[in-house]
Structure formats: C-alpha cells, structure tokens
Design a protein around this motif. Structure first.
Motif, PDB file in Angstrom:
ATOM      1  N   VAL A 207      15.232  -0.353 -14.875  1.00 42.13           N
ATOM      2  CA  VAL A 207      15.058   0.983 -15.439  1.00 42.13           C
ATOM      3  C   VAL A 207      15.078   0.973 -16.961  1.00 42.13           C
ATOM      4  O   VAL A 207      14.428   1.790 -17.606  1.00 42.13           O
ATOM      5  CB  VAL A 207      16.131   1.943 -14.873  1.00 42.13           C
ATOM      6  CG1 VAL A 207      17.509   1.626 -15.421  1.00 42.13           C
ATOM      7  CG2 VAL A 207      15.755   3.386 -15.147  1.00 42.13           C
ATOM      8  N   HIS A 208      15.806   0.019 -17.575  1.00 44.16           N
ATOM      9  CA  HIS A 208      15.885  -0.027 -19.045  1.00 44.16           C
ATOM     10  C   HIS A 208      15.201  -1.255 -19.628  1.00 44.16           C
ATOM     11  O   HIS A 208      15.095  -1.370 -20.840  1.00 44.16           O
ATOM     12  CB  HIS A 208      17.344  -0.025 -19.497  1.00 44.16           C
ATOM     13  CG  HIS A 208      18.002   1.308 -19.392  1.00 44.16           C
ATOM     14  ND1 HIS A 208      17.811   2.321 -20.298  1.00 44.16           N
ATOM     15  CD2 HIS A 208      18.848   1.796 -18.462  1.00 44.16           C
ATOM     16  CE1 HIS A 208      18.508   3.368 -19.951  1.00 44.16           C
ATOM     17  NE2 HIS A 208      19.153   3.084 -18.836  1.00 44.16           N
ATOM     18  N   THR A 209      14.782  -2.198 -18.800  1.00 44.55           N
ATOM     19  CA  THR A 209      14.399  -3.487 -19.362  1.00 44.55           C
ATOM     20  C   THR A 209      12.982  -3.920 -19.055  1.00 44.55           C
ATOM     21  O   THR A 209      12.462  -4.793 -19.748  1.00 44.55           O
ATOM     22  CB  THR A 209      15.346  -4.580 -18.840  1.00 44.55           C
ATOM     23  OG1 THR A 209      15.246  -4.637 -17.410  1.00 44.55           O
ATOM     24  CG2 THR A 209      16.784  -4.292 -19.216  1.00 44.55           C
ATOM     25  N   ALA A 210      12.356  -3.391 -18.032  1.00 43.13           N
ATOM     26  CA  ALA A 210      11.067  -3.939 -17.599  1.00 43.13           C
ATOM     27  C   ALA A 210       9.899  -3.218 -18.265  1.00 43.13           C
ATOM     28  O   ALA A 210      10.004  -2.076 -18.689  1.00 43.13           O
ATOM     29  CB  ALA A 210      10.944  -3.842 -16.083  1.00 43.13           C
ATOM     30  N   GLU A 211       8.748  -3.924 -18.319  1.00 44.85           N
ATOM     31  CA  GLU A 211       7.515  -3.298 -18.770  1.00 44.85           C
ATOM     32  C   GLU A 211       7.046  -2.324 -17.696  1.00 44.85           C
ATOM     33  O   GLU A 211       7.258  -2.548 -16.504  1.00 44.85           O
ATOM     34  CB  GLU A 211       6.451  -4.371 -19.003  1.00 44.85           C
ATOM     35  CG  GLU A 211       6.749  -5.305 -20.170  1.00 44.85           C
ATOM     36  CD  GLU A 211       6.740  -4.564 -21.481  1.00 44.85           C
ATOM     37  OE1 GLU A 211       7.574  -4.907 -22.345  1.00 44.85           O
ATOM     38  OE2 GLU A 211       5.917  -3.641 -21.640  1.00 44.85           O
ATOM     39  N   PRO A 212       6.445  -1.196 -18.093  1.00 46.44           N
ATOM     40  CA  PRO A 212       6.022  -0.206 -17.091  1.00 46.44           C
ATOM     41  C   PRO A 212       5.062  -0.794 -16.063  1.00 46.44           C
ATOM     42  O   PRO A 212       4.074  -1.463 -16.389  1.00 46.44           O
ATOM     43  CB  PRO A 212       5.333   0.869 -17.949  1.00 46.44           C
ATOM     44  CG  PRO A 212       5.948   0.729 -19.299  1.00 46.44           C
ATOM     45  CD  PRO A 212       6.208  -0.736 -19.462  1.00 46.44           C
ATOM     46  N   ARG A 213       5.359  -0.565 -14.787  1.00 48.06           N
ATOM     47  CA  ARG A 213       4.511  -0.958 -13.665  1.00 48.06           C
ATOM     48  C   ARG A 213       4.555   0.149 -12.623  1.00 48.06           C
ATOM     49  O   ARG A 213       5.493   0.940 -12.609  1.00 48.06           O
ATOM     50  CB  ARG A 213       5.015  -2.264 -13.034  1.00 48.06           C
ATOM     51  CG  ARG A 213       4.971  -3.465 -13.951  1.00 48.06           C
ATOM     52  CD  ARG A 213       5.438  -4.705 -13.196  1.00 48.06           C
ATOM     53  NE  ARG A 213       5.532  -5.856 -14.084  1.00 48.06           N
ATOM     54  CZ  ARG A 213       5.919  -7.055 -13.700  1.00 48.06           C
ATOM     55  NH1 ARG A 213       6.276  -7.256 -12.433  1.00 48.06           N
ATOM     56  NH2 ARG A 213       5.976  -8.044 -14.558  1.00 48.06           N
ATOM     57  N   PRO A 214       3.575   0.194 -11.722  1.00 46.74           N
ATOM     58  CA  PRO A 214       3.616   1.220 -10.672  1.00 46.74           C
ATOM     59  C   PRO A 214       4.857   1.119  -9.797  1.00 46.74           C
ATOM     60  O   PRO A 214       5.408   2.129  -9.377  1.00 46.74           O
ATOM     61  CB  PRO A 214       2.334   0.957  -9.877  1.00 46.74           C
ATOM     62  CG  PRO A 214       1.434   0.257 -10.836  1.00 46.74           C
ATOM     63  CD  PRO A 214       2.330  -0.575 -11.700  1.00 46.74           C
ATOM     64  N   PHE A 215       5.302  -0.089  -9.486  1.00 48.62           N
ATOM     65  CA  PHE A 215       6.536  -0.300  -8.730  1.00 48.62           C
ATOM     66  C   PHE A 215       7.055  -1.710  -8.996  1.00 48.62           C
ATOM     67  O   PHE A 215       6.341  -2.555  -9.541  1.00 48.62           O
ATOM     68  CB  PHE A 215       6.329  -0.073  -7.226  1.00 48.62           C
ATOM     69  CG  PHE A 215       5.226  -0.897  -6.614  1.00 48.62           C
ATOM     70  CD1 PHE A 215       3.928  -0.412  -6.539  1.00 48.62           C
ATOM     71  CD2 PHE A 215       5.480  -2.164  -6.113  1.00 48.62           C
ATOM     72  CE1 PHE A 215       2.907  -1.175  -5.982  1.00 48.62           C
ATOM     73  CE2 PHE A 215       4.470  -2.931  -5.559  1.00 48.62           C
ATOM     74  CZ  PHE A 215       3.176  -2.432  -5.497  1.00 48.62           C
TER      75      PHE A 215
ATOM     76  N   ALA B  34       0.831  -1.204   0.000  1.00 48.04           N
ATOM     77  CA  ALA B  34       0.000   0.000   0.000  1.00 48.04           C
ATOM     78  C   ALA B  34       0.867   1.257   0.000  1.00 48.04           C
ATOM     79  O   ALA B  34       0.558   2.246  -0.690  1.00 48.04           O
ATOM     80  CB  ALA B  34      -0.926  -0.004   1.215  1.00 48.04           C
ATOM     81  N   ALA B  35       1.965   1.221   0.748  1.00 51.46           N
ATOM     82  CA  ALA B  35       2.862   2.378   0.798  1.00 51.46           C
ATOM     83  C   ALA B  35       3.481   2.641  -0.581  1.00 51.46           C
ATOM     84  O   ALA B  35       3.557   3.790  -1.040  1.00 51.46           O
ATOM     85  CB  ALA B  35       3.948   2.151   1.837  1.00 51.46           C
ATOM     86  N   LEU B  36       3.899   1.577  -1.256  1.00 53.06           N
ATOM     87  CA  LEU B  36       4.497   1.733  -2.582  1.00 53.06           C
ATOM     88  C   LEU B  36       3.465   2.201  -3.601  1.00 53.06           C
ATOM     89  O   LEU B  36       3.751   3.054  -4.452  1.00 53.06           O
ATOM     90  CB  LEU B  36       5.125   0.411  -3.033  1.00 53.06           C
ATOM     91  CG  LEU B  36       6.379  -0.017  -2.266  1.00 53.06           C
ATOM     92  CD1 LEU B  36       6.751  -1.455  -2.604  1.00 53.06           C
ATOM     93  CD2 LEU B  36       7.542   0.912  -2.582  1.00 53.06           C
ATOM     94  N   GLY B  37       2.249   1.658  -3.502  1.00 52.79           N
ATOM     95  CA  GLY B  37       1.194   2.090  -4.410  1.00 52.79           C
ATOM     96  C   GLY B  37       0.850   3.557  -4.214  1.00 52.79           C
ATOM     97  O   GLY B  37       0.641   4.298  -5.186  1.00 52.79           O
ATOM     98  N   GLY B  38       0.791   3.979  -2.949  1.00 50.52           N
ATOM     99  CA  GLY B  38       0.493   5.382  -2.670  1.00 50.52           C
ATOM    100  C   GLY B  38       1.594   6.306  -3.175  1.00 50.52           C
ATOM    101  O   GLY B  38       1.319   7.377  -3.735  1.00 50.52           O
ATOM    102  N   LEU B  39       2.867   5.911  -2.973  1.00 51.39           N
ATOM    103  CA  LEU B  39       3.991   6.714  -3.458  1.00 51.39           C
ATOM    104  C   LEU B  39       3.956   6.833  -4.972  1.00 51.39           C
ATOM    105  O   LEU B  39       4.162   7.911  -5.541  1.00 51.39           O
ATOM    106  CB  LEU B  39       5.307   6.083  -2.998  1.00 51.39           C
ATOM    107  CG  LEU B  39       6.596   6.795  -3.421  1.00 51.39           C
ATOM    108  CD1 LEU B  39       6.680   8.166  -2.782  1.00 51.39           C
ATOM    109  CD2 LEU B  39       7.812   5.957  -3.045  1.00 51.39           C
ATOM    110  N   SER B  40       3.667   5.712  -5.647  1.00 54.58           N
ATOM    111  CA  SER B  40       3.591   5.709  -7.106  1.00 54.58           C
ATOM    112  C   SER B  40       2.477   6.621  -7.597  1.00 54.58           C
ATOM    113  O   SER B  40       2.666   7.410  -8.528  1.00 54.58           O
ATOM    114  CB  SER B  40       3.355   4.272  -7.599  1.00 54.58           C
ATOM    115  OG  SER B  40       3.126   4.253  -8.993  1.00 54.58           O
ATOM    116  N   ALA B  41       1.304   6.560  -6.949  1.00 56.37           N
ATOM    117  CA  ALA B  41       0.177   7.403  -7.361  1.00 56.37           C
ATOM    118  C   ALA B  41       0.490   8.871  -7.134  1.00 56.37           C
ATOM    119  O   ALA B  41       0.147   9.739  -7.960  1.00 56.37           O
ATOM    120  CB  ALA B  41      -1.081   6.995  -6.595  1.00 56.37           C
TER     121      ALA B  41
END
Length: 545
Positions: free
Chosen positions: A423-431, A374-381
C-alpha cells in the motif's frame, strides 16, 4: 502538591516563633510527609523518611560527637528537616559543631528564637496532609471511573488523550517505538510547538521500563503494552516533577489505550454484519467451516466445491473530509458495487481491521473454469469505473487460490499481508500478488513489529544519536555509500564531498557503530536497517490531533 519545609516555615505559628534557617537552605522545597515531635536521641530508628522533626533538644546528647551521630541518623533515614526551639537546652544559639555537621549533610536545620506550641504546627500540617491524601484518593477514584468507561466504550486513542489533558492540563502524545506520533492533544501549546522535531527530541529521552520522569526534558513517560508486548510510549509534558496521581493517570490511560486496540465498533447494516461475521470466523477459526458454508449459502454465496481467493482492497490514502468509519463504508459500497458489476460470487466485509488494516476483505468463490487473474482484473476495472483507480487510489491485493474452505484463512491472511506490503511501497498496478512483495514490501509488512524497530535502533541508534548531538548527516552519507555499491567516487559526488572527506567520515561511522564496512554481512545488516527506517518513516501512521 504536597507541603514542603518552606510551606511549614511560612505558617503563622512558626513565623511568630522567629524561625532562622541555619543549614540545608537549598532543600527547603523537600516534601513533608509528616511532622514528628521528638525529644529522644534514638528517634531516627522510629522514622521512615520525609518527616519534619520538632524538638526542644532537652533529651539530646550532651557532647558534640553525640549530636553529630544524631544528625547522621536523621540524614540517613531521609527526614525533610529539623526544627529546634531555643531556650530550654541551647539558650540563644545552637552549638557550632551541630550546625556545621548539618550543613555538611545538607540537612535543613531551623532554629526557633521564641517558644511556641508544637501542637499548633502539627494540627495544621497533619490536616493539610490528610486532606491531600483524601484528594489523592478521590482523584484516583475519578481516574478509575473515567478510564473504565472509556475502556467499555472502546474509545479511540484521541479520546483517551483528550481526557489525560483535561485532567492534567498538560499536553499528551502517543508514539510508537520508532518515535512516530500516533495521536496527540496539545493542551496549552500549539500543534507546531508540541510536535516540532518530535522524533529528535523523543530519541533523546530515555526512561527506565514502566513509568519514569526525565527532569531535563520535563517528560513523564510510560510504556504502552498489550499482552506483554510493548509497542509504544505515552508522554505527558510537565513543567516540574509530577505528583503520584499524575503517574497513576498516565499509567491508567496507557492501559486503556492498549485494551481498546482489541475493541472494534461496527455501524454497518445487519446483512453486512452477517457477511463480516462470516469472514471474521474464517480469519479467526472461531466457527466450524461447515457452519460457515451453511451461513454463506443462506446469504446467496456458495463456497463448497469452489476455488477460493482471498482479496483485500485498501485506500492508498484516506478520503478527505471523512472519518475512518465513513471511509470504510464508502469503500465497502464501491467494492460491493464492483463485485455485482463483475458478476462475482463473493463475501465482502469490513473485517480488514482484524488484520490491522482499514480496508475491505473479500472471499471470492470461482468455479473450476474460472480464472483468478481475470476475476482480479475485472474487479480492478470496475473499481476504476467507480472512481477508485486501482493501483493508484486503492490497492487490490490477493492471496493464493485454495480449493477448500479449511484453507480459506491462508488466502485471506496472505491478501492482508500483500496489502500491508504494497500500500505504501509498490508501483501502481491493477492488482498485487505475493510475488510482488520484495524486500521493501516485506519490511513495510513488519514495520510495526517491535523486533524490527529494535533491530533498526540497535544497528543505527548510535549514529542517529551522534548526528543529533553534532548536527551532522552521517546516516544519509552511509545510506548513499551503500546505495552506490560502495563506489566512493559516486558517493562523494552525490554528497558533494571530497574523497578525503568521505574517507574520514566513513572511518568515523565505523568507530561510532563499532563495525567494519568491509564486512559484507555488516553492510547488508546496515542496508536493511536503513531501508526499514525509511519504510517506517514513510509509511508511519498519520497522527491525530
């Protein structure tokens, strides 16, 4: 540049004596280290090489065999040339046997048809040589002063390359072991001329370890090493063999660049510096955790009896129109705003550089009922609301949750590693978390490791060189064949080849690499090397110029 035999022959004192070159004409550009007047046959034992010998010949052996031994001795020691004044011993001409033997040893042999005062030559040449040596000493002292100042200032590689080019008036390039350009100065060239097909050209230039000059390309190359680990090369483009002072210049610059990788400059506020200092203490174990906890409490963040989560936030690409420091400050502003908006208790600082990154590091403190997801999701939002769309514009990477401050370093290091890998290789995600790091991400994490670069060169180097020499694309064919699961029909279709042509090229690949493509272990090794090469090429640092 040092005086040559040709330069000495053009002196007025020698010109008046009527010099005539009888042997070794193609070696007249050999440098002259000193001028020695000698009338004894055993003079070779007293020389060190590079001398121009002046003689009247009165003390030389009377027979042809003795004269040949005299020539052999001088050639063996490496003299720059021999000047013989005619008249006192040899009359109007030198013995044919002497001349022929000098020609066979390719030793410059010059006859003077008229008498001259040898001191008129030695005075001029020796004064020029001494002046040149003095200039070398002054130049080396200036090089030492300049690069010492750059070391103390923690200068960026671009600043170091700028000084190289100013002092040498030649283009300079800093590259890593994968032949990717990190920084450059063009000198008299354009950037397009300097960097055109750089990787291909660089792969073709091999010099011994340390510093070496490759005449074919005109490249002077030295290794860039830090603490015994070689991580790149510094290249100076020269139109001819450079003098010793230029080698000193390049080596001193390489040392400065290596040293300055340890220098970090901080222009943040005092409060930010304090938070960054605390985070750096955790990452480097440079302070007791009790002291860190006390100082954090003083900054309003309680770390004791909390669940701790390391987080790194990095941009996927630099913001346009701003330098690196401005980018970091802007991102830190956004992260601090997002932390306040989410109501998180966290230390945030721009110490990601300590892990090789350019982002913001956080240590989030959660109570026992808090959810890390939840903390990571909130930071991402919150970052998205601030205009930094997490997963697309920035990467939010997290380590594992730990329960004590002693283990906080592990979570912070894991977060930096996840950021490196995604940072260069992954598909975009919130975290992103550790389980999101797969093979490609792992290889990106290791992209700057000399061992991985060496592995790629060892596995693929012969085939890359073959393609370079012949203008072929066997590396691409090998990658397609492996990606298609060794399905020859699909690989042939993808490469627009007939099946027979594909078979022939696969056989050539096996010969060039010395492998059996039926071996699952060798296929796996090649596939990993190809993936690593793609990752290093796609994720390589942007050169500055």
């Amino acid at each position: 540049m040092p005086m040559t035999v040709r330069d000495v022959l053009e002196l007025s004192a020698l010109q008046q004596a009527g010099p005539r070159v009888l042997a070794g004409r193609d070696r007249l550009d050999a440098p002259v280290r000193w001028v020695h007047v000698a009338e004894i046959p055993e003079i070779a034992d007293l020389l060190r090489g590079g001398e121009l010998v002046l003689t009247t010949g009165i003390g030389l052996p009377p027979d042809d065999d003795g004269l040949r031994r005299w020539i052999d001795g001088l050639a063996a020691v490496g003299v720059a040339g021999v000047v013989v004044e005619l008249g006192r011993r040899f009359g109007g001409t030198l013995p044919a046997g002497l001349v022929e033997h000098a020609r066979s040893r390719n030793l410059p042999l010059i006859a003077l048809r008229r008498e001259m005062r040898f001191v008129a030559v030695t005075e001029v040449v020796h004064s020029v040589i001494v002046e040149e040596q003095t200039a070398d000493l002054l130049a080396k002292d200036e090089i030492h002063r300049i690069f010492t100042e750059l070391s103390v200032e923690g200068a960026e590689p671009r600043q170091v390359l700028r000084e190289i080019t100013r002092l040498s008036r030649r283009p300079a390039v800093l590259e890593n072991l994968a032949h990717q350009v990190l920084a450059y100065e063009t000198g008299p060239l354009t950037a397009e001329e300097l960097l055109d097909r750089w990787e291909t050209r660089s792969r073709a230039v091999e010099v011994p370890s340390g510093t070496g000059y490759e005449p074919r390309s005109g490249w002077l190359v030295t290794s860039v090493e830090a603490r015994g680990n070689r991580w790149g090369r510094l290249v100076l483009l020269c139109d001819q063999e450079p003098p010793a002072r230029t080698r000193v210049l390049l080596e001193r610059a390489a040392s400065t660049i290596a040293l300055n990788q340890l220098v970090a400059r901080d222009s943040s506020s005092v409060e930010r510096q304090a938070r960054s200092s605390l985070l750096l203490s955790l990452v480097t174990h440079s302070a007791p955790t009790r002291d860190v906890a006390l100082r954090a409490r003083g900054l309003g963040v309680v770390l004791e009896q909390r669940l701790l989560l390391g987080v790194v936030v990095r941009r996927r690409r630099p913001a346009p129109g701003a330098d690196g420091n401005a980018n970091r400050r802007a991102l830190l502003d956004a992260v601090e705003t997002a932390v306040r908006e989410c109501g998180l208790a966290a230390l945030a600082g721009d110490v990601d550089e300590a892990a090789g990154g350019t982002g913001v590091t956080l240590l989030v403190a959660l109570d026992e009922t808090g959810s890390d997801e939840a903390a990571l999701g909130g930071l991402s939002a919150a970052l998205t609301r601030a205009g930094h769309r997490a997963g697309a514009d920035v990467v939010v990477a997290a380590g594992s949750v730990v329960r004590t401050l002693d283990l906080a370093r592990r979570s912070l290091v894991e977060a930096a590693q996840v950021a490196d890998a995604t940072v260069h290789t992954a598909e975009p995600r919130p975290f992103y978390r550790l389980h999101d790091v797969r093979l490609r991400g792992l290889l990106y994490l290791l992209r700057d490791d000399v061992r991985l670069q060496t592995f790629v060169e060892r596995e693929l180097g012969p085939l890359l060189s073959y393609d370079q020499r012949h203008g072929t694309n066997h590396v691409a064919l090998l990658e397609t064949y492996l990606v298609e699961g060794r399905n020859k029909r699909r690989a042939a279709d993808a490469m627009s080849l007939s099946r027979s042509a594909l078979y022939q090229r696969l056989e050539l690949i096996e010969r060039v690499l010395g492998v059996d493509l039926d071996s699952s272990e060798r296929r796996l090794s090649l596939h990993v090397a190809l993936t690593a090469r793609d990752v290093m090429r796609a994720g390589g640092p942007e050169p500055t110029g």
